[in-house]
Design an enzyme around this catalytic site. Structure first.
Site: not given
Length: 424
Positions: A115, A207, A232
């Protein structure tokens, strides 16, 4: 199958607490006694204004967010923030340093997994003549020179002197690499930010999509922006939570007049903040579910409780997998000290053994354990809604699988081995 028959170890969208889902189902039919569902009321109604204000206040209280930061709710997930970060931060930098040639503007990225790699690639795409500096890349310090399996040694980091911002991903969902939240060699080195005459207020971007609300965020106030996709630990896909230091709320149109790239209004942090996250219709149902999840975290004891709860789960699971490593059956993908609490990744050794493990798991109702398509292997995600009892079911299956592969007496006794305090 019924819900009670399965355990969801998916990496996202992921499991949500059953009590939250049951309450959310009621709200879909009749929210707060309005006679209308949460997806039917106006986003400018008093009921929804109260909901979104309450969610903001609860997040602020749980994470100790200072008044120097505002909290906004957006759409588009974490991947949209790959673009929004670049556009907003370069606009800010243009306003601060209008005479600096664009080719001298630098964006710093720490790449520790798939990511953060994608985020850096998007920065290069949008940067124009500005530069992307890779501060550290964990592949260079991996065992095979190409895997994301560690947090690079701080001594190898090459931070720019005056970057427009510094970016990192706290937990890499695909690879299972995570910065430690405790001081040490695998923690984020906040002390480096002010060394060598570097401005300590250089925007730090984190992040936190796959670890948000799973434990306290260290040095939160030192971040200029923390963002998290909700799917999540917080709610359904479609909601992104942003904690933004107020000096990032800049007039992007003024920056455009100076030569910065135009910023779409829906990506402008100032637009989102100035309109109270209501520039357009926000993702109302995900916001509602997130509010229920956050209330539940408060009732359980906050993020310090979640830290203890998640620590217990990851210790159980990593201990069992380490026993499989000792038997030559499993191979953990990440080096000790950098292993994710949320996404445990490992390989099953031997032709056909990985599929056999997955097939056996499905028969026992242990679902979504297959690793990300880009790396393969096994990935067990231990988000907040996954209980200790559910992790124990996976651990029991791991012991069962080890006994089938290698039914020696030393394997038969593994499930009785005490779990060490420092496992994983």
């Amino acid at each position: 199958m019924e819900r009670a028959d399965v355990v969801n170890f998916g990496a996202g969208p992921s499991a949500l607490p059953q009590s939250v889902l049951e309450e959310a189902a009621k709200g879909l039919l009749n929210y707060n006694g309005t006679g209308m569902g949460i997806t039917e009321i106006s986003h400018r109604s008093k009921d929804f204004a109260s909901l979104i204000k309450s969610l903001e206040e609860d997040i602020r209280e749980l994470l100790l967010v200072p008044e120097t930061h505002t909290i906004v709710f957006s759409q588009g997930g974490g991947s949209t923030q790959f673009s929004a970060v670049v556009l907003n931060l370069l606009a800010r930098h243009k306003l601060l340093f209008p005479d600096l040639p664009d080719e001298e503007r630098v964006m710093d990225y720490i790449v520790t997994g798939s990511w953060s790699k994608k985020a850096a690639e998007e920065a290069r795409r949008l940067a124009g003549t500005a530069k992307v500096n890779i501060v550290a890349d964990s592949r260079k310090s991996s065992a095979d020179g190409k895997s994301f399996d560690n947090i690079p040694s701080h001594e190898t980091w090459s931070l720019s002197q005056s970057p427009a911002f510094i970016y990192y991903c706290e937990n890499e969902t695909v690879d299972g690499v995570q910065f430690s939240h405790l001081p040490g060699p695998t923690a984020f080195p906040h002390h480096l930010l002010a060394e060598g005459g570097r401005d300590k207020f250089t925007p730090l971007i984190g992040d936190y999509s796959s670890s948000f609300m799973s434990r306290p965020i260290p040095n939160l106030a030192d971040h200029a922006l923390i963002y998290a996709g909700a799917q999540k630990n917080i709610g359904p896909a479609g909601l992104t939570i942003l904690i933004i230091r107020k000096d990032l709320l800049v007039d992007v149109d003024a920056a455009t007049k100076l030569g910065a790239a135009p910023v779409p209004l829906m990506l402008s942090y100032k637009t989102l903040a100035d309109t109270g996250s209501l520039y357009n219709t926000p993702p109302m149902f995900p916001i509602y579910v997130a509010s229920l999840v956050v209330k539940r975290i408060q009732e359980l004891g906050g993020v310090t409780y979640m830290e203890s709860f998640n620590e217990s789960k990851r210790r159980q699971l990593y201990h069992a997998i380490e026993q499989g490593e000792e038997a030559g059956v499993f191979k953990l993908r990440v080096q000790e000290g950098a292993r994710s609490w949320m996404n445990c990744t490992f390989n099953v050794i031997g032709d056909g053994q990985e599929q056999a493990f997955l097939d056996g798991a499905v028969k026992r109702g242990l679902l979504q354990l297959k690793g990300h398509r880009s790396v393969g292997g096994i990935r067990a995600s231990l988000y907040n809604a996954v209980t200790e009892e559910e992790v124990a079911l996976l651990v029991a299956y791991i012991h069962e699988f080890l006994n089938l592969v290698d039914p020696g007496p030393e394997v038969m006794m593994r499930d009785a081995t005490p779990i060490p305090e420092t496992a994983a």
